[in-house]
Write an enzyme that holds these catalytic residues in place. Structure first.
Site, short mmCIF file in Angstrom:
data_model
loop_
_atom_site.label_atom_id
_atom_site.label_comp_id
_atom_site.label_asym_id
_atom_site.label_seq_id
_atom_site.Cartn_x
_atom_site.Cartn_y
_atom_site.Cartn_z
N ARG A 111 0.85 -1.19 0.00
CA ARG A 111 0.00 0.00 0.00
C ARG A 111 0.88 1.23 0.00
O ARG A 111 1.78 1.37 0.83
CB ARG A 111 -0.92 0.02 1.22
CG ARG A 111 -1.83 1.23 1.18
CD ARG A 111 -3.00 1.09 2.08
NE ARG A 111 -3.87 2.27 1.95
CZ ARG A 111 -4.89 2.50 2.72
NH1 ARG A 111 -5.21 1.65 3.67
NH2 ARG A 111 -5.62 3.57 2.55
N ASP A 139 -7.73 -0.92 9.96
CA ASP A 139 -8.17 0.14 10.87
C ASP A 139 -8.28 -0.41 12.28
O ASP A 139 -8.76 -1.53 12.49
CB ASP A 139 -9.54 0.68 10.47
CG ASP A 139 -9.51 1.51 9.20
OD1 ASP A 139 -8.45 2.08 8.89
OD2 ASP A 139 -10.55 1.59 8.52
N ARG A 153 -7.31 -0.19 -2.73
CA ARG A 153 -6.14 -0.54 -1.93
C ARG A 153 -5.99 -2.05 -1.78
O ARG A 153 -6.97 -2.76 -1.66
CB ARG A 153 -6.17 0.12 -0.57
CG ARG A 153 -7.50 0.09 0.14
CD ARG A 153 -7.59 1.29 1.07
NE ARG A 153 -8.85 1.47 1.73
CZ ARG A 153 -9.86 2.18 1.25
NH1 ARG A 153 -9.79 2.72 0.06
NH2 ARG A 153 -10.96 2.32 1.94
N ASP A 174 -6.18 -2.50 3.80
CA ASP A 174 -6.46 -1.39 4.71
C ASP A 174 -6.70 -2.03 6.07
O ASP A 174 -7.45 -3.00 6.17
CB ASP A 174 -7.70 -0.62 4.26
CG ASP A 174 -8.00 0.57 5.14
OD1 ASP A 174 -7.06 1.31 5.48
OD2 ASP A 174 -9.18 0.77 5.50
#
Length: 142
Positions: free
Chosen positions: A85, A102, A97, A100
């Site tokens: 990324r 989070d 992407r 990811d």
């Protein structure tokens, strides 16, 4: 002995072999963050906040870690970079992407600092986060 913390991480991928990308991110999480105690099922979702022809694969994992919240953020960003990324979403501008990651929750703490907000401020707006989270999150702990 270092204190263990419980963190919930959301994973998403909409480029390449998405299922493989999630699995690779899990393996790197175990190497850099800590033991994955539970993983949700994989969920397919449309892009959120931007237009793309590429559907996402999403999941949530419960991770046991000795890392602080800031160390956890650094580790997840390191995993994203290691997997290829190159662009982080900024100011609500999202992109396709490969991965990811989070931070959704970390123990029962709240942090509101530039670059790190826990609980994740948009998680309740996102079914692709809440459905997998509810699958593995023990509601009795809240």
């Amino acid at each position: 002995m270092e204190k263990k913390h419980t963190a919930y991480l959301a994973y998403g991928s909409n480029l390449g072999d998405k299922e493989h990308n999630i699995q690779c991110a899990y393996e790197l999480t175990e190497q850099k963050v800590g033991r994955i105690a539970k993983c949700s099922s994989l969920m397919h979702s449309e892009p959120w906040g931007f237009k793309s022809a590429n559907v996402f694969v999403n999941s949530v994992a419960e991770v046991e870690t000795t890392l602080s919240p800031h160390e956890l953020l650094n580790a997840t960003q390191s995993i994203e970079r290691e997997m290829g990324r190159t662009r982080k979403s900024k100011n609500g501008e999202y992109h396709d992407r490969i991965i990811d990651i989070d931070i959704l929750l970390y123990d029962d703490i709240q942090i509101n600092e530039p670059g790190l907000i826990i609980p994740h401020p948009l998680m309740r707006e996102r079914d692709f986060v809440m459905i997998p989270l509810k699958e593995i999150y023990d509601i009795t702990q809240s």
